[in-house]
Design an enzyme around this catalytic site. Sequence first.
Site, PDB file in Angstrom:
ATOM      1  N   HIS A  38     -10.230 -10.827  13.327  1.00  0.00           N
ATOM      2  CA  HIS A  38      -8.800 -10.481  13.491  1.00  0.00           C
ATOM      3  C   HIS A  38      -7.995 -11.727  13.885  1.00  0.00           C
ATOM      4  CE1 HIS A  38      -5.732  -7.092  14.495  1.00  0.00           C
ATOM      5  NE2 HIS A  38      -5.109  -8.204  14.082  1.00  0.00           N
ATOM      6  N   ARG A  75      -5.102  -3.525   8.788  1.00  0.00           N
ATOM      7  CA  ARG A  75      -5.700  -2.813   9.911  1.00  0.00           C
ATOM      8  C   ARG A  75      -7.018  -2.190   9.470  1.00  0.00           C
ATOM      9  NH1 ARG A  75      -3.022  -5.367  12.701  1.00  0.00           N
ATOM     10  NH2 ARG A  75      -1.367  -4.723  14.138  1.00  0.00           N
TER      11      ARG A  75
HETATM   12  P1  NDP Z   1       6.490  -4.991   7.020  1.00  0.00           P
HETATM   13  O1  NDP Z   1       6.920  -3.801   7.792  1.00  0.00           O
HETATM   14  O2  NDP Z   1       7.435  -6.128   6.882  1.00  0.00           O
HETATM   15  O3  NDP Z   1       6.058  -4.555   5.540  1.00  0.00           O
HETATM   16  C1  NDP Z   1       5.350  -3.397   5.288  1.00  0.00           C
HETATM   17  C2  NDP Z   1       5.290  -3.178   3.795  1.00  0.00           C
HETATM   18  O4  NDP Z   1       4.441  -2.052   3.529  1.00  0.00           O
HETATM   19  C3  NDP Z   1       6.662  -2.863   3.173  1.00  0.00           C
HETATM   20  O5  NDP Z   1       6.773  -3.477   1.916  1.00  0.00           O
HETATM   21  C4  NDP Z   1       6.597  -1.342   3.026  1.00  0.00           C
HETATM   22  O6  NDP Z   1       7.397  -0.823   1.949  1.00  0.00           O
HETATM   23  C5  NDP Z   1       5.147  -1.136   2.704  1.00  0.00           C
HETATM   24  N1  NDP Z   1       4.740   0.236   3.002  1.00  0.00           N
HETATM   25  C6  NDP Z   1       4.761   0.880   4.190  1.00  0.00           C
HETATM   26  N2  NDP Z   1       4.335   2.158   4.055  1.00  0.00           N
HETATM   27  C7  NDP Z   1       4.057   2.317   2.740  1.00  0.00           C
HETATM   28  C8  NDP Z   1       3.610   3.416   1.965  1.00  0.00           C
HETATM   29  N3  NDP Z   1       3.358   4.615   2.537  1.00  0.00           N
HETATM   30  N4  NDP Z   1       3.448   3.229   0.638  1.00  0.00           N
HETATM   31  C9  NDP Z   1       3.714   2.035   0.067  1.00  0.00           C
HETATM   32  N5  NDP Z   1       4.147   0.953   0.744  1.00  0.00           N
HETATM   33  C10 NDP Z   1       4.315   1.097   2.064  1.00  0.00           C
HETATM   34  O7  NDP Z   1       5.111  -5.481   7.682  1.00  0.00           O
HETATM   35  P2  NDP Z   1       4.522  -6.956   7.728  1.00  0.00           P
HETATM   36  O8  NDP Z   1       4.456  -7.481   6.359  1.00  0.00           O
HETATM   37  O9  NDP Z   1       5.229  -7.766   8.760  1.00  0.00           O
HETATM   38  O10 NDP Z   1       3.049  -6.673   8.309  1.00  0.00           O
HETATM   39  C11 NDP Z   1       2.142  -5.829   7.640  1.00  0.00           C
HETATM   40  C12 NDP Z   1       0.938  -5.543   8.510  1.00  0.00           C
HETATM   41  O11 NDP Z   1       0.086  -6.688   8.583  1.00  0.00           O
HETATM   42  C13 NDP Z   1       1.223  -5.234   9.975  1.00  0.00           C
HETATM   43  O12 NDP Z   1       1.685  -3.907  10.150  1.00  0.00           O
HETATM   44  C14 NDP Z   1      -0.128  -5.469  10.625  1.00  0.00           C
HETATM   45  O13 NDP Z   1      -0.879  -4.277  10.607  1.00  0.00           O
HETATM   46  C15 NDP Z   1      -0.779  -6.507   9.715  1.00  0.00           C
HETATM   47  N6  NDP Z   1      -0.945  -7.811  10.373  1.00  0.00           N
HETATM   48  C16 NDP Z   1      -2.219  -8.319  10.514  1.00  0.00           C
HETATM   49  C17 NDP Z   1      -2.419  -9.546  11.092  1.00  0.00           C
HETATM   50  C18 NDP Z   1      -3.784 -10.128  11.182  1.00  0.00           C
HETATM   51  O14 NDP Z   1      -3.970 -11.164  11.824  1.00  0.00           O
HETATM   52  N7  NDP Z   1      -4.784  -9.527  10.559  1.00  0.00           N
HETATM   53  C19 NDP Z   1      -1.304 -10.365  11.584  1.00  0.00           C
HETATM   54  C20 NDP Z   1      -0.018  -9.748  11.388  1.00  0.00           C
HETATM   55  C21 NDP Z   1       0.143  -8.516  10.803  1.00  0.00           C
HETATM   56  P3  NDP Z   1       9.007  -0.961   1.941  1.00  0.00           P
HETATM   57  O15 NDP Z   1       9.260  -2.446   1.743  1.00  0.00           O
HETATM   58  O16 NDP Z   1       9.421  -0.178   0.769  1.00  0.00           O
HETATM   59  O17 NDP Z   1       9.479  -0.470   3.268  1.00  0.00           O
HETATM   60  C1  OXD Z   2      -0.252  -8.225  14.209  1.00  0.00           C
HETATM   61  C2  OXD Z   2      -1.659  -8.612  14.321  1.00  0.00           C
HETATM   62  O1  OXD Z   2       0.064  -7.053  13.978  1.00  0.00           O
HETATM   63  O2  OXD Z   2      -1.956  -9.723  14.812  1.00  0.00           O
HETATM   64  O3  OXD Z   2       0.594  -9.139  14.365  1.00  0.00           O
HETATM   65  O4  OXD Z   2      -2.526  -7.844  13.907  1.00  0.00           O
END
Ligand code: NDP
Ligand code: OXD
Length: 311
Positions: free
Chosen positions: A274, A226
């Site tokens: 994006h 993000r």
């Molecule tokens: P998940 O919820 O599956 O994974 C999030 C990860 O971040 C977990 O490993 C979590 O830790 C870790 N995390 C969260 N908060 C913290 C913190 N404070 N400190 C350390 N680690 C932290 O999310 P996804 O992998 O599915 O997606 C991640 C992000 O990718 C989405 O939220 C979105 O913003 C972005 N995205 C962007 C896209 C694009 O086209 N650019 C497309 C899709 C998604 P833990 O495992 O310990 O809970």
């Molecule tokens: C998502 C994205 O969160 O596309 O899936 O950014």
Amino acid sequence: MSVAIIAPGLKAEWWERELARNNSDLDIDIWPDISDPGAVEYALAWKPPAGALANFPDLKAVFSLGAGVDHLFIDPDFPKHVKVARVIDPYLSAGMVEYVVLHVLRYHKNQPALDAQQTAHVWDDRAHELKQTDERRVGILGLGELGRSAGEALAALQFDVSGWSRKPKDLPRIRSFSGPDGLSELLARTDILVCLLPLTPQTEGILCRDLFAQLPAGACLINAARGGHLVEADLIPALDSGQLSHTTLDVFRTEPLPRDHPFWDHPKITVTPHNASITDPRSVARAIVDGIAAVESGETLPNAVDPVLGY
Ligand code: NDP
Ligand code: OXD
């Protein structure tokens, strides 16, 4: 069953078609033309206007049309008692794997320098920079669905992969770090940093001057999570000083990126719109229809997020 689609700017008709194809009994309206707000029980949403979801008194669940849910929780009027599900989908993961592997390989193979050489008609094989993948250290912030998938794909190419998450992980090919000390340890051993964290109050602004200073000089950054993760004012000074050598940004605090934004023209910044990975209604609509059926039969909502953690 009444369902509202609130996704301005997305192809709402495509979602409507795919939902109907999976369940012809759904009564689907596209915001702002909601015939009876009092009847709406489920909403599909992507960046809904503030207050829009508060108009449905009998709402049972909201399905985010992406993996992230920050676009929902940013609304001060979001109905906090309503369950929220997000996208977890093999195609979404595959798209992110492709994006991360593409840009990591681009840095590993020094492509930005080769592009500059072509512009200057310079023939230099840069053999002095030769490195194997197992000598290139990739650090991934976030080891969830997307970070873990990308990490595993990079490990399969023999990259030296580490990841950082809230809770420690036991993964066969990815070194796991957690907590503030773990973050510093990971940064100190990272040549290419990839951000795949959710945007929460804890992660907002994490990509900042202090973090860049903990990376080895000349590291690269890929932010596909993000725009709110990046302190924009800290990026160009880090690139100009050489602390970072190049960055790829898919996400921005303001989207679309304003036409006069300095990131567009900086020679060390690659901008993508994006589209690192795009939710495919053809597979995700099926999961949403199954999610509605689960709630209707009293089961737990699949892919639900934790409203306290915000992801
Ligand atoms: P998940 O919820 O599956 O994974 C999030 C990860 O971040 C977990 O490993 C979590 O830790 C870790 N995390 C969260 N908060 C913290 C913190 N404070 N400190 C350390 N680690 C932290 O999310 P996804 O992998 O599915 O997606 C991640 C992000 O990718 C989405 O939220 C979105 O913003 C972005 N995205 C962007 C896209 C694009 O086209 N650019 C497309 C899709 C998604 P833990 O495992 O310990 O809970
Ligand atoms: C998502 C994205 O969160 O596309 O899936 O950014």
